[in-house]
Design a protein around this motif. Structure first.
Motif, PDB file in Angstrom:
ATOM      1  N   ALA A 104       0.837  -1.215   0.000  1.00 23.21           N
ATOM      2  CA  ALA A 104       0.000   0.000   0.000  1.00 23.21           C
ATOM      3  C   ALA A 104       0.869   1.261   0.000  1.00 23.21           C
ATOM      4  O   ALA A 104       0.566   2.243  -0.695  1.00 23.21           O
ATOM      5  CB  ALA A 104      -0.928  -0.017   1.221  1.00 23.21           C
ATOM      6  N   LEU A 105       1.954   1.228   0.752  1.00 20.15           N
ATOM      7  CA  LEU A 105       2.850   2.391   0.800  1.00 20.15           C
ATOM      8  C   LEU A 105       3.481   2.633  -0.573  1.00 20.15           C
ATOM      9  O   LEU A 105       3.595   3.784  -1.028  1.00 20.15           O
ATOM     10  CB  LEU A 105       3.942   2.145   1.853  1.00 20.15           C
ATOM     11  CG  LEU A 105       4.998   3.230   2.011  1.00 20.15           C
ATOM     12  CD1 LEU A 105       4.381   4.540   2.525  1.00 20.15           C
ATOM     13  CD2 LEU A 105       6.116   2.776   2.967  1.00 20.15           C
ATOM     14  N   SER A 106       3.878   1.559  -1.243  1.00 18.24           N
ATOM     15  CA  SER A 106       4.509   1.726  -2.562  1.00 18.24           C
ATOM     16  C   SER A 106       3.513   2.344  -3.542  1.00 18.24           C
ATOM     17  O   SER A 106       3.885   3.199  -4.348  1.00 18.24           O
ATOM     18  CB  SER A 106       5.056   0.393  -3.084  1.00 18.24           C
ATOM     19  OG  SER A 106       4.014  -0.485  -3.415  1.00 18.24           O
ATOM     20  N   GLN A 107       2.251   1.944  -3.426  1.00 18.58           N
ATOM     21  CA  GLN A 107       1.234   2.533  -4.318  1.00 18.58           C
ATOM     22  C   GLN A 107       1.032   4.007  -4.011  1.00 18.58           C
ATOM     23  O   GLN A 107       0.925   4.834  -4.909  1.00 18.58           O
ATOM     24  CB  GLN A 107      -0.082   1.777  -4.191  1.00 18.58           C
ATOM     25  CG  GLN A 107      -0.069   0.496  -5.011  1.00 18.58           C
ATOM     26  CD  GLN A 107      -1.235  -0.431  -4.712  1.00 18.58           C
ATOM     27  OE1 GLN A 107      -2.176  -0.041  -4.018  1.00 18.58           O
ATOM     28  NE2 GLN A 107      -1.171  -1.643  -5.210  1.00 18.58           N
ATOM     29  N   ALA A 108       0.989   4.337  -2.727  1.00 19.47           N
ATOM     30  CA  ALA A 108       0.779   5.741  -2.339  1.00 19.47           C
ATOM     31  C   ALA A 108       1.912   6.624  -2.841  1.00 19.47           C
ATOM     32  O   ALA A 108       1.702   7.788  -3.189  1.00 19.47           O
ATOM     33  CB  ALA A 108       0.657   5.840  -0.815  1.00 19.47           C
ATOM     34  N   LEU A 109       3.112   6.077  -2.898  1.00 18.54           N
ATOM     35  CA  LEU A 109       4.280   6.874  -3.298  1.00 18.54           C
ATOM     36  C   LEU A 109       4.613   6.741  -4.779  1.00 18.54           C
ATOM     37  O   LEU A 109       5.472   7.469  -5.284  1.00 18.54           O
ATOM     38  CB  LEU A 109       5.512   6.413  -2.494  1.00 18.54           C
ATOM     39  CG  LEU A 109       5.539   6.770  -1.016  1.00 18.54           C
ATOM     40  CD1 LEU A 109       6.691   6.041  -0.312  1.00 18.54           C
ATOM     41  CD2 LEU A 109       5.692   8.279  -0.842  1.00 18.54           C
ATOM     42  N   GLY A 110       3.989   5.774  -5.471  1.00 22.01           N
ATOM     43  CA  GLY A 110       4.387   5.487  -6.854  1.00 22.01           C
ATOM     44  C   GLY A 110       5.768   4.845  -6.909  1.00 22.01           C
ATOM     45  O   GLY A 110       6.508   5.006  -7.877  1.00 22.01           O
ATOM     46  N   TYR A 111       6.128   4.110  -5.850  1.00 21.44           N
ATOM     47  CA  TYR A 111       7.406   3.402  -5.795  1.00 21.44           C
ATOM     48  C   TYR A 111       7.200   1.948  -6.232  1.00 21.44           C
ATOM     49  O   TYR A 111       6.082   1.424  -6.233  1.00 21.44           O
ATOM     50  CB  TYR A 111       7.931   3.362  -4.344  1.00 21.44           C
ATOM     51  CG  TYR A 111       8.663   4.588  -3.863  1.00 21.44           C
ATOM     52  CD1 TYR A 111       8.436   5.849  -4.409  1.00 21.44           C
ATOM     53  CD2 TYR A 111       9.587   4.493  -2.826  1.00 21.44           C
ATOM     54  CE1 TYR A 111       9.109   6.967  -3.928  1.00 21.44           C
ATOM     55  CE2 TYR A 111      10.273   5.606  -2.347  1.00 21.44           C
ATOM     56  CZ  TYR A 111      10.020   6.834  -2.905  1.00 21.44           C
ATOM     57  OH  TYR A 111      10.688   7.927  -2.422  1.00 21.44           O
ATOM     58  N   ALA A 112       8.301   1.274  -6.555  1.00 30.02           N
ATOM     59  CA  ALA A 112       8.258  -0.176  -6.743  1.00 30.02           C
ATOM     60  C   ALA A 112       8.134  -0.842  -5.370  1.00 30.02           C
ATOM     61  O   ALA A 112       8.411  -0.212  -4.343  1.00 30.02           O
ATOM     62  CB  ALA A 112       9.535  -0.635  -7.428  1.00 30.02           C
ATOM     63  N   PHE A 113       7.709  -2.099  -5.366  1.00 32.75           N
ATOM     64  CA  PHE A 113       7.617  -2.853  -4.114  1.00 32.75           C
ATOM     65  C   PHE A 113       8.402  -4.156  -4.233  1.00 32.75           C
ATOM     66  O   PHE A 113       8.283  -4.858  -5.244  1.00 32.75           O
ATOM     67  CB  PHE A 113       6.156  -3.188  -3.783  1.00 32.75           C
ATOM     68  CG  PHE A 113       6.027  -4.116  -2.614  1.00 32.75           C
ATOM     69  CD1 PHE A 113       6.286  -3.666  -1.328  1.00 32.75           C
ATOM     70  CD2 PHE A 113       5.692  -5.454  -2.793  1.00 32.75           C
ATOM     71  CE1 PHE A 113       6.213  -4.528  -0.242  1.00 32.75           C
ATOM     72  CE2 PHE A 113       5.610  -6.322  -1.711  1.00 32.75           C
ATOM     73  CZ  PHE A 113       5.860  -5.852  -0.430  1.00 32.75           C
ATOM     74  N   CYS A 114       9.180  -4.481  -3.206  1.00 28.39           N
ATOM     75  CA  CYS A 114       9.868  -5.777  -3.155  1.00 28.39           C
ATOM     76  C   CYS A 114       9.740  -6.344  -1.753  1.00 28.39           C
ATOM     77  O   CYS A 114       9.709  -5.595  -0.773  1.00 28.39           O
ATOM     78  CB  CYS A 114      11.358  -5.634  -3.457  1.00 28.39           C
ATOM     79  SG  CYS A 114      11.694  -5.372  -5.173  1.00 28.39           S
TER      80      CYS A 114
END
Ligand SMILES: Nc1ncnc2c1ncn2[C@@H]1O[C@H](COP(=O)(O)OP(=O)(O)O)[C@@H](O)[C@H]1O
Ligand SMILES: O=C(O)C1=C[C@@H](OP(=O)(O)O)[C@@H](O)[C@H](O)C1
Ligand SMILES: [Mg+2]
Length: 174
Positions: A21-31
């Protein structure tokens, strides 16, 4: 800010759930370091531990941490990542480290309803509630000293995300 964001904390605190969810909020990748290990070895955590012991798993998770670390990425670590001092130093040097903190009772409740034993083979051989107490007793000081920020993980995932964004001064506009 483009530094990687590392989520640390005990099993069940929500690193994987909140990290997505945090990666989506920031537009970051997630691993997720466990997911990366699973993909590269084609084995679950339980299978790696059965074949190589916890020592073998810990060596592999250190490699996994280094492999997934990149700018503009949220990284959900495994709960034992902080056991190796080199991992703590690496995360501190490379990015921002957030500790998702929760009581042993809340963690045990979550893990009892979703044990996911392939991902979380027993660490102590004891019942989950006892295991979480023991694990937190041993690791709380490591989570504290390894992290730049501590957030309350005993709220809804969206609340945890907002608290992380505020602590990093990246609060959402709305
Ligand atoms: N903030 C939360 N509130 C309620 N349940 C949660 C929360 N975060 C995670 N969970 C649940 O707890 C379990 C473990 O979550 P997970 O993200 O896999 O934790 P971790 O990666 O830290 O072990 C899952 O069943 C998940 O749905
Ligand atoms: O606390 C631990 O030692 C572990 C936590 C697990 O990850 P999660 O914290 O994502 O459940 C997984 O890495 C492995 O079972 C070991
Ligand atoms: Mg996880």
């Amino acid at each position: 800010m483009s530094l990687p964001i590392f989520l640390i904390g005990a099993r069940g605190c929500g690193k994987t759930t909140v990290g997505k969810a945090l990666s989506q909020a920031l537009g970051y990748a997630f691993c997720d370091t466990d997911h990366h290990l699973q993909l590269t070895t084609q084995r679950s955590v339980a299978e790696i531990v059965a074949a190589e012991g916890w020592e073998g798993f810990r060596a592999r998770e250190t490699e996994s941490l280094r492999a997934v670390t990149a700018p503009l990425t949220v990284i959900a670590t495994g709960g034992g990542m902080v056991l190796a001092e080199e991992n703590c130093r690496f995360m501190q040097e490379q990015g921002r480290v957030i500790w998702l903190s929760a009581s042993p009772e809340v963690l045990a409740d979550r893990l009892e309803s979703q044990p996911e034993t392939a991902q979380r083979p027993t660490l102590t051989g004891r019942p989950i509630a006892d295991e979480m107490e023991e694990v937190l007793r041993e690791r709380t000081h490591l989570y504290r000293s390894a992290s730049h920020h501590q957030v309350n993980a005993m709220q809804k995932p969206e609340g945890v995300v907002d608290e992380i964004l505020r602590s990093l001064s990246l609060a959402r506009a709305s």
